[in-house]
Scaffold this motif. Structure first.
Motif, PDB file in Angstrom:
ATOM      1  N   ARG A 265      -3.174  -1.092  -8.761  1.00 31.71           N
ATOM      2  CA  ARG A 265      -1.980  -0.047  -8.519  1.00 31.71           C
ATOM      3  C   ARG A 265      -2.533   0.885  -7.357  1.00 31.71           C
ATOM      4  O   ARG A 265      -1.553   1.175  -6.561  1.00 31.71           O
ATOM      5  CB  ARG A 265      -1.376   0.471  -9.753  1.00 31.71           C
ATOM      6  N   ALA A 268      -2.831  -0.724  -4.078  1.00 36.66           N
ATOM      7  CA  ALA A 268      -1.650  -0.853  -3.253  1.00 36.66           C
ATOM      8  C   ALA A 268      -0.974   0.619  -2.836  1.00 36.66           C
ATOM      9  O   ALA A 268      -0.563   0.722  -1.786  1.00 36.66           O
ATOM     10  CB  ALA A 268      -0.737  -1.447  -4.274  1.00 36.66           C
ATOM     11  N   TYR A 271      -3.257   1.846   0.255  1.00 36.76           N
ATOM     12  CA  TYR A 271      -2.895   0.981   1.501  1.00 36.76           C
ATOM     13  C   TYR A 271      -1.385   1.204   2.171  1.00 36.76           C
ATOM     14  O   TYR A 271      -1.214   1.347   3.244  1.00 36.76           O
ATOM     15  CB  TYR A 271      -2.770  -0.598   1.126  1.00 36.76           C
ATOM     16  N   GLN A 272      -0.411   1.509   1.218  1.00 38.21           N
ATOM     17  CA  GLN A 272       0.789   1.981   1.608  1.00 38.21           C
ATOM     18  C   GLN A 272       0.677   3.130   2.219  1.00 38.21           C
ATOM     19  O   GLN A 272       1.507   3.600   3.476  1.00 38.21           O
ATOM     20  CB  GLN A 272       1.959   1.882   0.620  1.00 38.21           C
ATOM     21  N   PRO A 290       1.616  -5.420   0.292  1.00 38.10           N
ATOM     22  CA  PRO A 290       0.685  -4.384  -0.093  1.00 38.10           C
ATOM     23  C   PRO A 290      -0.640  -4.633   0.493  1.00 38.10           C
ATOM     24  O   PRO A 290      -1.665  -4.006   0.148  1.00 38.10           O
ATOM     25  CB  PRO A 290       0.369  -4.445  -1.553  1.00 38.10           C
ATOM     26  N   ASP A 291      -0.806  -5.625   1.440  1.00 34.00           N
ATOM     27  CA  ASP A 291      -1.804  -6.103   2.057  1.00 34.00           C
ATOM     28  C   ASP A 291      -2.010  -6.020   3.426  1.00 34.00           C
ATOM     29  O   ASP A 291      -1.876  -7.125   3.951  1.00 34.00           O
ATOM     30  CB  ASP A 291      -2.600  -7.501   1.385  1.00 34.00           C
TER      31      ASP A 291
END
Length: 521
Positions: A265, A268, A271-272, A290-291
């Motif tokens: 979590r 993610a 990264y966002q 998310p990647d």
């Protein structure tokens, strides 16, 4: 008088009042947080375009334009409609009168009201200017450039890395903004995620970046704080950027392919937030999350082929016999790139040191978070370079907060193994290096333990400028005088050259007497 960011944090911590100085302390309102940031030298653009504008991933016929609407940059949520239509304009002149393309893009709350516009149909090798408008306001004007379509005789680009906000001002980015370069390459540690830990040593503030960040709102605010430094926004507005990342965009020394649900979590969220704040073009568009897809190759005028590596998202744990730093798909992609490489300069954007770095002759490795923690895969990749006959390989690297120049060999434990390239590791923008005493003592130790190491300098901060012609690749180490001074002058510490068709580097005679803690004669 400009407040010294590092001294203010030290004084506040010594008085037990770090929260009074740090903008992201829990409980502060957005207005209080912004006031605290401004006491540390932050100056934001006019709302709602407080975080500026940027462009990235230039190709011969297109470029990616970015902005984010953030009227209150340090707020967890923006007081905006769920979707805001943002107009964009791209023109041939700074006044935006000779318009080439224009349109609208939705800025949604889902992605932090960020905008990523891939503009296509452009002319190769052309400088353009752009701006955004929304909510009755217009952003500053940015400048960008498309990649050449044919062959060019010269390429210049800058590389930056490791820019801890709490460790100093971004005079290095002010220097980058003023450079005459085709593009900027950021090699990672754009932000730092960690929180307050213990006291503040006299020359080391890097563990004091407010509370540790875990959530999407946390990461958004951290990015917005960093973009509060006007020099960083100027560097983004002046040139198109290529981007990779390292660990501190998420958490120190992480491996992207391992971890339980809380870490997944957190990754993610990180990264966002990174995607929301970067001029990053992804082949999957906004659905990349998310990647986000980092690794890619880009050609610049038939003179430089750039391979951007992602050394975090796909790696395994360190020190495993079959460990991977690239992941299977990315390693296959890199080998394919090696096998099909054109006759040109090959530049790998590499966030962490590729070359071996032992702490003493025959002793243990110093940092296995680097490629030193993935010995078999490093040897496999470099032997593939040699077997494929790839020539003119230059690896540009960040992370170490110091400058290194290394020969790249297929087997670092065999000093007679084939020499296949050169690695330049750049100084950090601000992030704290080891002390001058450590550098003075350990520079010769590292030199004795690593026969491929040609140069080490760890007492300065700055960035590199790479000047490339068909005959020569030159690395100019730009350094600032004092990271406590936002207007610190920029000078060239030294220059190294790699001659085309001759593997290995040599220092320019004009700068060979510059200060360094190790230099191989």
């Amino acid at each position: 008088m400009t407040v010294d960011r590092r001294t203010l944090l030290k004084s506040a911590a010594a008085a037990g009042a770090l929260g009074a100085a740090w903008p992201l302390t829990a409980g502060l309102s957005p207005a209080q947080a912004r006031a605290a940031a401004e006491r540390l030298g932050a100056r934001y653009d006019t709302a709602p375009f407080t975080l500026g504008v940027a462009s990235g991933d230039p190709r011969p016929d297109s470029v990616l334009l970015w902005t984010r609407l953030a009227p209150e940059p340090l707020a967890a949520e923006q007081d905006l409609p769920d979707i805001v239509e943002v107009r964009w304009t791209l023109a041939e002149d700074p006044g935006l009168r000779r318009v080439v393309a224009r349109g609208t893009a939705p800025a949604s709350a889902t992605l932090g009201h960020s905008v990523h516009v891939p503009v296509t149909g452009l002319t190769p090798g052309r400088t353009y200017h752009y701006a955004f408008s929304a909510l009755g306001r217009t952003s500053r004007t940015g400048r960008t450039r498309t990649a050449p379509g044919g062959t060019v005789g010269r390429v210049r680009f800058a590389a930056a890395n490791c820019q801890a906000f709490h460790d100093g001002y971004y005079a290095a980015h002010r220097g980058i903004a003023a450079e005459n370069v085709d593009f900027v390459l950021h090699l990672g540690d754009y932000i730092y995620e960690h929180g307050q830990v213990g006291g503040v040593p006299e020359d080391h503030v890097r563990d004091h970046d407010g509370p540790e960040i875990l959530t999407l709102a946390d990461y958004r605010k951290r990015h917005a704080l960093y973009k509060g430094d006007p020099a960083l926004r100027d560097a983004h507005a002046a040139h198109p950027w290529f981007l990779t990342w390292d660990d501190h965009e998420v958490v120190n020394d992480y491996s992207g392919s391992t971890g339980g649900a809380p870490f997944v979590r957190r990754r993610a969220a990180a990264y966002q937030a990174w995607y929301e704040h970067m001029p990053h073009r992804d082949s999957f568009g906004d659905s990349a999350l998310p990647d986000p897809e980092i690794h890619r190759t880009r050609d610049w005028g038939g003179l430089v082929q750039l391979a951007i590596l992602d050394l975090r998202s796909h790696r395994s744990a360190q020190n495993l016999p079959d460990g991977t730093i690239l992941g299977t798909d990315q390693k296959n992609w890199l080998k394919h790139h090696i096998d099909n490489a054109p006759d040109t300069w090959h530049v790998w954007a590499n966030s962490i040191m590729l070359s071996q770095l032992r702490g003493s002759p025959g002793g243990p490795y110093m940092f296995t978070d680097q490629w030193d923690g993935f010995l078999a895969e490093r040897k496999e990749v470099l032997q593939h370079v040699h077997a494929a006959g790839l020539e003119d390989l230059v690896v540009v690297t960040g992370d170490w907060h110091s400058a290194f120049v290394d020969d790249i060999r297929t087997d670092y434990d065999d000093p007679e193994s084939p020499l296949v390239g050169t690695e330049f590791t750049a100084h950090s923008v601000t992030s704290g290096a080891y002390s001058p005493e450590w550098n003075r003592t350990n520079g010769p130790v590292m030199g004795a333990a690593n026969p491929h190491l040609k140069y080490f300098e760890g007492n300065r901060y700055g960035y590199d400028v790479y000047d490339v012609t068909p005959e020569r690749f030159s690395a100019h180490m730009r350094v600032i005088g004092d990271r406590r001074d936002p207007d610190s002058p920029v000078t060239t510490l030294t220059t190294f050259h790699v001659d085309r068709g001759t593997t290995g580097s040599h220092e320019d005679q004009a700068t060979k007497n510059s200060p360094a803690q190790y230099r191989r004669d």
